[in-house]
Design an enzyme around this catalytic site. Structure first.
Site, PDB file in Angstrom:
ATOM      1  N   ASP A   1     -76.455 -43.325 -41.166  1.00 54.57           N
ATOM      2  CA  ASP A   1     -76.779 -44.426 -41.330  1.00 54.57           C
ATOM      3  C   ASP A   1     -77.632 -44.550 -42.518  1.00 54.57           C
ATOM      4  O   ASP A   1     -77.915 -43.614 -43.256  1.00 54.57           O
ATOM      5  CB  ASP A   1     -77.519 -44.994 -40.025  1.00 54.57           C
ATOM      6  CG  ASP A   1     -77.689 -46.404 -39.852  1.00 54.57           C
ATOM      7  OD1 ASP A   1     -77.198 -47.270 -40.654  1.00 54.57           O
ATOM      8  OD2 ASP A   1     -78.051 -47.096 -38.892  1.00 54.57           O
TER       9      ASP A   1
ATOM     10  N   GLU B   1     -80.739 -46.941 -43.006  1.00 54.63           N
ATOM     11  CA  GLU B   1     -81.967 -47.476 -42.977  1.00 54.63           C
ATOM     12  C   GLU B   1     -83.013 -46.323 -43.245  1.00 54.63           C
ATOM     13  O   GLU B   1     -83.928 -46.426 -43.524  1.00 54.63           O
ATOM     14  CB  GLU B   1     -82.195 -48.257 -41.924  1.00 54.63           C
ATOM     15  CG  GLU B   1     -81.507 -49.591 -41.728  1.00 54.63           C
ATOM     16  CD  GLU B   1     -80.249 -49.623 -41.457  1.00 54.63           C
ATOM     17  OE1 GLU B   1     -79.772 -48.423 -41.285  1.00 54.63           O
ATOM     18  OE2 GLU B   1     -79.421 -50.630 -41.271  1.00 54.63           O
TER      19      GLU B   1
ATOM     20  N   HIS C   1     -73.311 -47.207 -40.758  1.00 59.46           N
ATOM     21  CA  HIS C   1     -74.119 -48.635 -41.332  1.00 59.46           C
ATOM     22  C   HIS C   1     -73.159 -49.572 -41.651  1.00 59.46           C
ATOM     23  O   HIS C   1     -72.067 -49.654 -42.240  1.00 59.46           O
ATOM     24  CB  HIS C   1     -74.689 -48.043 -42.834  1.00 59.46           C
ATOM     25  CG  HIS C   1     -75.438 -49.172 -43.490  1.00 59.46           C
ATOM     26  ND1 HIS C   1     -76.587 -49.714 -42.641  1.00 59.46           N
ATOM     27  CD2 HIS C   1     -75.417 -49.946 -44.608  1.00 59.46           C
ATOM     28  CE1 HIS C   1     -77.239 -50.460 -43.551  1.00 59.46           C
ATOM     29  NE2 HIS C   1     -76.497 -50.867 -44.488  1.00 59.46           N
TER      30      HIS C   1
ATOM     31  N   HIS D   1     -83.089 -44.604 -37.859  1.00 60.70           N
ATOM     32  CA  HIS D   1     -84.232 -45.480 -37.801  1.00 60.70           C
ATOM     33  C   HIS D   1     -84.882 -45.848 -36.451  1.00 60.70           C
ATOM     34  O   HIS D   1     -84.161 -45.341 -35.479  1.00 60.70           O
ATOM     35  CB  HIS D   1     -83.620 -46.716 -38.688  1.00 60.70           C
ATOM     36  CG  HIS D   1     -82.505 -47.354 -38.073  1.00 60.70           C
ATOM     37  ND1 HIS D   1     -82.567 -48.109 -36.808  1.00 60.70           N
ATOM     38  CD2 HIS D   1     -81.272 -47.265 -38.223  1.00 60.70           C
ATOM     39  CE1 HIS D   1     -81.236 -48.304 -36.409  1.00 60.70           C
ATOM     40  NE2 HIS D   1     -80.614 -47.978 -37.446  1.00 60.70           N
TER      41      HIS D   1
ATOM     42  N   HIS E   1     -84.158 -51.645 -36.009  1.00 57.18           N
ATOM     43  CA  HIS E   1     -83.688 -52.359 -34.856  1.00 57.18           C
ATOM     44  C   HIS E   1     -82.567 -51.807 -34.168  1.00 57.18           C
ATOM     45  O   HIS E   1     -82.567 -50.500 -34.239  1.00 57.18           O
ATOM     46  CB  HIS E   1     -82.681 -53.133 -36.085  1.00 57.18           C
ATOM     47  CG  HIS E   1     -81.640 -52.526 -36.884  1.00 57.18           C
ATOM     48  ND1 HIS E   1     -81.819 -51.381 -37.934  1.00 57.18           N
ATOM     49  CD2 HIS E   1     -80.135 -52.427 -36.742  1.00 57.18           C
ATOM     50  CE1 HIS E   1     -80.878 -50.924 -38.101  1.00 57.18           C
ATOM     51  NE2 HIS E   1     -79.631 -51.421 -37.498  1.00 57.18           N
TER      52      HIS E   1
ATOM     53  N   GLU F   1     -80.572 -47.000 -31.574  1.00 57.91           N
ATOM     54  CA  GLU F   1     -79.435 -46.330 -31.724  1.00 57.91           C
ATOM     55  C   GLU F   1     -79.472 -44.618 -31.535  1.00 57.91           C
ATOM     56  O   GLU F   1     -78.472 -44.266 -30.801  1.00 57.91           O
ATOM     57  CB  GLU F   1     -78.838 -46.615 -33.188  1.00 57.91           C
ATOM     58  CG  GLU F   1     -78.504 -48.184 -33.240  1.00 57.91           C
ATOM     59  CD  GLU F   1     -78.375 -48.422 -34.795  1.00 57.91           C
ATOM     60  OE1 GLU F   1     -77.931 -47.759 -35.542  1.00 57.91           O
ATOM     61  OE2 GLU F   1     -78.733 -49.649 -35.082  1.00 57.91           O
TER      62      GLU F   1
HETATM   63 ZN   LIG Z   1     -77.530 -49.248 -40.511  1.00 55.43          ZN
END
Ligand SMILES: [Zn+2]
Length: 285
Positions: free
Chosen positions: A8, A10, A60, A107, A119, A138
């Protein structure tokens, strides 16, 4: 051993703000290169430990999940990218043949503070995602899905919040903290050039330990699953109409949707669907 790397953006070293990870940001092109380099470091570590195959899956959600720079990707791995994959969009390459999962650039979950760009699945649409009453992110989705398949999580790289949240459920996982979150869009970063050898070492250690049988699949939470997704905005007319035609979704109040799923492949997909369920007539996910 076959290694699955979810990458990802972030949690990539050096990145702290939304403009860093969206295509409109002034540094987006450079940051794609940083993302590719962090992923490559994990690939290198996995092969150094003796991996026979490394699959990198893009996680992402901008530009249809095509963010890695393919001409800079490590020559020995392969990459799953693009939207509309079979199964869960971010775990299509994850199956029982995988020996260990590494989370690169991940993240903290929605609602975390601090937590760089924290998030869960859709920052724009979801305020919070709960499973069995508890907020999840996630990394939790990945740990549970991998656990269903008998596969352990071996490593996470990102900020200290992502590391803490993975450690809380998978205490055996290697954690590579490449930045310290100071808020939701600020952090104390080490240069990516210093973060990469750390990611490489973490990945090597994780794969070696997986081969030695030292890592456990996460099975403390299992299906069937009950989610609640707290939306930032009230349910739109389009969303209401779409969800009313699907038994697995229930509008609990004007900002909270209940979702059931027998397994986390469908759980992942159903929660992700809510992120675009306000498009008229879209009821496939
Ligand atoms: Zn992402």
């Amino acid at each position: 051993m076959k290694v699955f790397i979810s990458v990802d953006m972030e949690g990539i070293s050096g990145l702290v703000r939304w403009a860093d990870v969206s295509s409109q940001g002034i540094d987006f092109e450079r940051n794609r290169s940083l993302m590719t380099a962090d992923a490559n470091a994990a690939v290198e570590g996995a092969f150094a430990a003796g991996a026979t195959e490394v699959i990198v899956e893009e996680n992402h959600g901008v530009e249809d999940l095509c963010v890695l720079l393919m001409d800079e990707v490590h020559p020995r791995c392969s990459v799953i990218r693009g939207a509309g994959r079979h199964g869960s969009t971010t775990a299509a390459g994850l199956d029982e043949s995988v020996g260990v999962v590494l989370l690169v650039g991940h993240h903290g979950r929605a609602g975390s503070y601090p937590g760089i760009m924290a998030h869960t699945i859709s920052y724009g649409m979801f305020k919070l995602v709960r499973l069995g009453g508890n907020p999840i992110g996630e990394a939790d989705f990945f740990a549970i899905r991998a656990g269903e398949l008998g596969v352990p999580i071996g490593m996470v790289s990102g900020d200290q919040i992502a590391a803490e949240q993975v450690s809380a459920i998978c205490p055996w996982a290697e954690t590579v903290i490449v930045k310290e979150a100071l808020g939701n869009q600020s952090g104390h970063c080490i240069p990516p050039t210093r973060a990469r050898p750390m990611i490489q070492a973490g990945a090597e250690c994780a794969v070696k330990r997986a081969m030695a049988g030292e890592l456990e699949p996460f099975t403390a939470i299992s299906g069937p699953y009950n989610f609640e997704v707290e939306l930032r905005n009230p349910v739109s007319d389009n969303m209401r109409e779409n969800l009313n035609s699907l038994d697995e979704f229930e509008i609990l109040d004007d900002k909270v949707i209940g979702i059931t799923a027998p397994n986390m492949n469908l759980g992942f997909r159903r929660v992700a669907y809510l992120g675009y369920a306000d498009r008229a007539g879209v009821t496939k996910y």
